[in-house]
Design a protein around this motif. Structure first.
Motif, PDB file in Angstrom:
ATOM      1  N   THR A 355      55.021 -25.108 -10.882  1.00  0.00           N
ATOM      2  CA  THR A 355      56.564 -25.138 -10.853  1.00  0.00           C
ATOM      3  C   THR A 355      57.143 -26.191 -10.491  1.00  0.00           C
ATOM      4  OG1 THR A 355      56.262 -24.915  -8.506  1.00  0.00           O
ATOM      5  CG2 THR A 355      56.639 -22.541  -9.914  1.00  0.00           C
ATOM      6  N   GLY A 356      58.834 -26.226 -10.618  1.00  0.00           N
ATOM      7  CA  GLY A 356      59.685 -27.281 -10.656  1.00  0.00           C
ATOM      8  C   GLY A 356      59.946 -28.424 -11.202  1.00  0.00           C
ATOM      9  N   LEU A 357      59.272 -28.196 -12.881  1.00  0.00           N
ATOM     10  CA  LEU A 357      59.231 -28.968 -13.755  1.00  0.00           C
ATOM     11  C   LEU A 357      60.324 -29.299 -14.347  1.00  0.00           C
ATOM     12  CD1 LEU A 357      56.052 -28.382 -16.304  1.00  0.00           C
ATOM     13  CD2 LEU A 357      56.355 -30.199 -15.543  1.00  0.00           C
ATOM     14  N   GLU A 358      61.363 -27.947 -14.202  1.00  0.00           N
ATOM     15  CA  GLU A 358      62.682 -28.826 -15.039  1.00  0.00           C
ATOM     16  C   GLU A 358      63.831 -28.951 -13.662  1.00  0.00           C
ATOM     17  OE1 GLU A 358      62.373 -24.361 -12.430  1.00  0.00           O
ATOM     18  OE2 GLU A 358      60.920 -25.260 -14.031  1.00  0.00           O
ATOM     19  N   ASN A 359      63.355 -29.403 -12.933  1.00  0.00           N
ATOM     20  CA  ASN A 359      64.099 -29.859 -11.315  1.00  0.00           C
ATOM     21  C   ASN A 359      63.736 -31.268 -11.670  1.00  0.00           C
ATOM     22  OD1 ASN A 359      64.473 -27.334 -10.586  1.00  0.00           O
ATOM     23  ND2 ASN A 359      63.335 -27.090  -9.186  1.00  0.00           N
ATOM     24  N   ILE A 360      63.255 -31.837 -12.456  1.00  0.00           N
ATOM     25  CA  ILE A 360      62.735 -33.464 -12.184  1.00  0.00           C
ATOM     26  C   ILE A 360      63.663 -33.950 -12.635  1.00  0.00           C
ATOM     27  CG2 ILE A 360      61.298 -35.512 -13.151  1.00  0.00           C
ATOM     28  CD1 ILE A 360      59.682 -33.710 -11.545  1.00  0.00           C
ATOM     29  N   GLN A 361      64.609 -35.243 -12.445  1.00  0.00           N
ATOM     30  CA  GLN A 361      65.509 -35.620 -12.544  1.00  0.00           C
ATOM     31  C   GLN A 361      65.608 -37.340 -12.716  1.00  0.00           C
ATOM     32  OE1 GLN A 361      68.424 -34.315  -9.630  1.00  0.00           O
ATOM     33  NE2 GLN A 361      69.743 -33.915 -11.272  1.00  0.00           N
ATOM     34  N   ASP A 362      65.477 -38.301 -13.367  1.00  0.00           N
ATOM     35  CA  ASP A 362      65.071 -40.199 -13.165  1.00  0.00           C
ATOM     36  C   ASP A 362      63.702 -39.449 -13.784  1.00  0.00           C
ATOM     37  OD1 ASP A 362      66.670 -41.951 -13.432  1.00  0.00           O
ATOM     38  OD2 ASP A 362      67.015 -42.779 -11.763  1.00  0.00           O
ATOM     39  N   SER A 363      63.167 -39.179 -14.390  1.00  0.00           N
ATOM     40  CA  SER A 363      61.759 -39.222 -14.341  1.00  0.00           C
ATOM     41  C   SER A 363      61.204 -38.896 -15.552  1.00  0.00           C
ATOM     42  CB  SER A 363      60.576 -38.921 -13.254  1.00  0.00           C
ATOM     43  OG  SER A 363      60.712 -39.858 -11.623  1.00  0.00           O
ATOM     44  N   ILE A 364      60.169 -39.327 -15.707  1.00  0.00           N
ATOM     45  CA  ILE A 364      59.316 -38.871 -17.167  1.00  0.00           C
ATOM     46  C   ILE A 364      57.987 -37.760 -16.276  1.00  0.00           C
ATOM     47  CG2 ILE A 364      58.880 -38.632 -19.645  1.00  0.00           C
ATOM     48  CD1 ILE A 364      59.736 -41.923 -18.963  1.00  0.00           C
ATOM     49  N   VAL A 365      57.465 -37.063 -16.470  1.00  0.00           N
ATOM     50  CA  VAL A 365      57.034 -36.245 -16.637  1.00  0.00           C
ATOM     51  C   VAL A 365      55.467 -36.082 -17.504  1.00  0.00           C
ATOM     52  CG1 VAL A 365      55.628 -34.151 -15.357  1.00  0.00           C
ATOM     53  CG2 VAL A 365      57.695 -34.910 -14.655  1.00  0.00           C
ATOM     54  N   PHE A 366      54.686 -36.930 -17.765  1.00  0.00           N
ATOM     55  CA  PHE A 366      54.053 -36.517 -18.715  1.00  0.00           C
ATOM     56  C   PHE A 366      52.862 -35.796 -18.140  1.00  0.00           C
ATOM     57  CE2 PHE A 366      55.803 -40.657 -19.585  1.00  0.00           C
ATOM     58  CZ  PHE A 366      55.769 -40.709 -20.401  1.00  0.00           C
ATOM     59  N   HIS A 367      52.401 -34.736 -19.172  1.00  0.00           N
ATOM     60  CA  HIS A 367      51.773 -33.413 -19.108  1.00  0.00           C
ATOM     61  C   HIS A 367      49.801 -34.322 -19.124  1.00  0.00           C
ATOM     62  CE1 HIS A 367      53.965 -29.871 -18.944  1.00  0.00           C
ATOM     63  NE2 HIS A 367      54.835 -30.975 -18.880  1.00  0.00           N
ATOM     64  N   ALA A 368      48.444 -34.292 -18.811  1.00  0.00           N
ATOM     65  CA  ALA A 368      47.540 -34.362 -18.477  1.00  0.00           C
ATOM     66  C   ALA A 368      46.734 -33.545 -18.865  1.00  0.00           C
ATOM     67  CB  ALA A 368      47.038 -35.217 -17.766  1.00  0.00           C
ATOM     68  N   GLY A 369      46.463 -32.462 -17.513  1.00  0.00           N
ATOM     69  CA  GLY A 369      45.639 -30.946 -17.793  1.00  0.00           C
ATOM     70  C   GLY A 369      46.655 -30.294 -17.479  1.00  0.00           C
ATOM     71  N   THR A 370      47.308 -29.602 -19.232  1.00  0.00           N
ATOM     72  CA  THR A 370      47.859 -28.105 -18.418  1.00  0.00           C
ATOM     73  C   THR A 370      47.827 -27.817 -19.992  1.00  0.00           C
ATOM     74  OG1 THR A 370      49.742 -29.463 -19.289  1.00  0.00           O
ATOM     75  CG2 THR A 370      49.695 -29.410 -17.428  1.00  0.00           C
ATOM     76  N   LYS A 371      48.147 -26.283 -19.744  1.00  0.00           N
ATOM     77  CA  LYS A 371      48.252 -25.413 -20.775  1.00  0.00           C
ATOM     78  C   LYS A 371      49.537 -24.673 -20.442  1.00  0.00           C
ATOM     79  CE  LYS A 371      44.403 -22.075 -19.725  1.00  0.00           C
ATOM     80  NZ  LYS A 371      43.806 -21.711 -20.787  1.00  0.00           N
ATOM     81  N   GLN A 372      49.965 -23.615 -21.258  1.00  0.00           N
ATOM     82  CA  GLN A 372      51.149 -22.472 -21.590  1.00  0.00           C
ATOM     83  C   GLN A 372      50.036 -21.457 -21.428  1.00  0.00           C
ATOM     84  OE1 GLN A 372      53.207 -23.744 -25.443  1.00  0.00           O
ATOM     85  NE2 GLN A 372      55.339 -24.724 -24.052  1.00  0.00           N
ATOM     86  N   ASP A 373      50.490 -20.902 -20.349  1.00  0.00           N
ATOM     87  CA  ASP A 373      49.789 -19.477 -20.430  1.00  0.00           C
ATOM     88  C   ASP A 373      50.989 -18.212 -20.227  1.00  0.00           C
ATOM     89  OD1 ASP A 373      47.605 -17.422 -19.925  1.00  0.00           O
ATOM     90  OD2 ASP A 373      47.025 -18.410 -18.141  1.00  0.00           O
ATOM     91  N   ASN A 374      51.099 -17.429 -20.842  1.00  0.00           N
ATOM     92  CA  ASN A 374      52.122 -16.036 -20.541  1.00  0.00           C
ATOM     93  C   ASN A 374      53.204 -16.973 -19.830  1.00  0.00           C
ATOM     94  OD1 ASN A 374      50.455 -13.849 -21.676  1.00  0.00           O
ATOM     95  ND2 ASN A 374      49.001 -14.105 -19.502  1.00  0.00           N
TER      96      ASN A 374
END
Length: 424
Positions: A355-374
């Motif tokens: 959770t919280g990915l949509e709240n990031i400001q002034d940084s870039i979040v690169f996904h490493a070990g993630t997937k979409q689930d439901n």
């Protein structure tokens, strides 16, 4: 162009993030990708080492370039697979030939290459199960600590540094006879320990010309103060503050140039990244190892600092015209902090909701070990997210990353709070 990018980690998300900014990239597929790449490109459920499935897909989708992220497909020969197939030979693959990939696939091959081309590296010898006792004798000729390296690919975990001679002998037997790292340790390289500060030098080459990319330093250990088990990397900083023009000149003259010349002398086809792991011993750069792809998490700080169009660079590599492009670098620092699953690098659980990915400001979040689930983004690996930020210096960049990490959450999330501690 329609491009296929192979891989599923933070490195590949950073590549994808940069490649889709190019006007030359119309459509980007990532195989297999992760939740981060899915949000900006088209994920395809194909393994990077399933060459037949890749061929079918490439022909079906009229892919015009293949960019290889991880080392496995390179060591297994994907470059040669394309080159030697009539239907595929016109499609450039960004990555070295199978022979070139031996620089990472075999520690012994890399050591022999370094010695042959007079590139500074640590003294070494290599041993098998049959010569394990000779290996123990060789250890007795060295000063502690002792460095044991599995010859083959061991996912970045096949290097042991041991203080005690008896323990080093026991671990050597473990690796060779007990197959601690499986077939990767059927041969073990023992080398002298070098005391200094490590850094990474990244080079993009078309086999003749080269561009040196921004330097970076990563933090391998799981624990604060560089303690505990080795990992794939817990964070990175670029540029490396103590690398001055004098050291860079030595790296280029003594290491980069002879490496590229060595490819030509040895008839090694090499169109891709050379990742040179270095140690700075009293301002003398010495090669620890080669990798044949970009590092991870270093890519997450190096690529964001590259202003030049990445697809344009790849095209120049394919056409052996890298000398015709100038590389423009962002003068700011970039840092990345890796968020990992509790228990990593040993046993860890997957499937934790992030959770919280949509709240990031002034940084870039690169996904490493993630997937979409439901409809959720969930953890799907040991290293889960890399939070990258820019700053006028690395302290400012690190501060931004840590501020944004406070907005992110998943169960048992862990990260190091001291990235960059040794540079202050």
């Amino acid at each position: 162009m329609t491009i296929l990018l192979l891989g599923s980690g933070g490195r590949e998300h950073a590549f994808a993030w940069k490649m889709i900014q190019s006007p030359l990239c119309d459509k980007l597929f990532v195989a297999p990708g992760n939740a981060g790449t899915a949000s900006i490109a088209i994920n395809v459920d194909i393994s990077p080492t399933d060459f037949d499935a890749i061929k079918t897909f490439v022909l079906q989708e009229e892919v015009e370039m293949v960019v290889v992220g991880p080392e496995d497909p390179l060591v297994k020969g994907i470059y040669d697979f394309f080159k030697n197939d009539e239907q595929l030979s016109h499609i450039p693959v960004i990555g070295p030939s199978k022979l070139g990939a031996q620089l990472e696939g075999s520690k012994e091959f890399a050591k022999e290459f370094l010695m042959k081309h007079n590139i500074p590296t640590a003294a070494y010898d290599s041993f098998t199960a049959e010569t394990v006792e000779k290996g123990c004798d060789f250890l007795e000729t060295l000063q502690p600590p002792y460095v044991l390296k599995a010859d083959g690919l061991a996912a970045g975990k096949g290097v042991l540094i041991i203080q005690d001679l008896a323990e080093a002998k026991e671990e050597l037997r473990n690796m060779l006879v007990g197959q601690k790292f499986g077939t990767a340790s059927s041969k073990v390289v023992i080398e002298e320990f070098l005391d200094g500060i490590e850094l990474s030098c990244f080079v993009l080459t078309d086999g003749k010309n080269y561009k040196i990319l921004p330097t970076a330093k990563d933090y391998k250990r799981i624990g604060e103060g560089d303690t505990g088990l080795n990992t794939g990397g817990m964070g990175a900083v670029s540029p490396v503050p103590y690398v001055d023009m004098v050291l860079m000149e030595k790296i280029e003259t003594r290491i980069v140039k002879p490496t590229i010349k060595g490819f030509q002398k040895d008839g090694i086809e090499y169109k891709g990244f050379v990742f040179i792991g270095l140690i700075n011993v009293n301002n003398e750069p010495i090669v620890i190892e080669y990798n044949v792809r970009m590092g991870d998490p270093e890519t997450e700080v190096v690529v964001p600092r590259m202003k030049t169009d990445l697809v344009e660079l790849f095209l120049a590599v394919a056409n052996e015209k890298l000398d015709e492009i100038s590389l423009e670098i962002d003068p700011r620092s970039a840092t990345t902090i890796m968020l990992v699953s509790g228990g990593y690098p040993e046993d860890f659980e997957k499937g934790k909701v992030i959770t919280g990915l949509e709240n990031i400001q002034d940084s870039i979040v690169f996904h490493a070990g993630t997937k979409q689930d439901n409809g959720n983004v969930v953890s799907n690996g040991g290293r889960v997210l890399a939070v990258t930020s820019y700053g006028d210096d690395f302290q400012e960049a690190i501060k931004k990353s840590y501020q944004n990490i406070e907005k992110l959450h998943f169960d048992k999330m862990y990260f190091r709070k001291d990235i960059g501690f040794d540079l202050l």
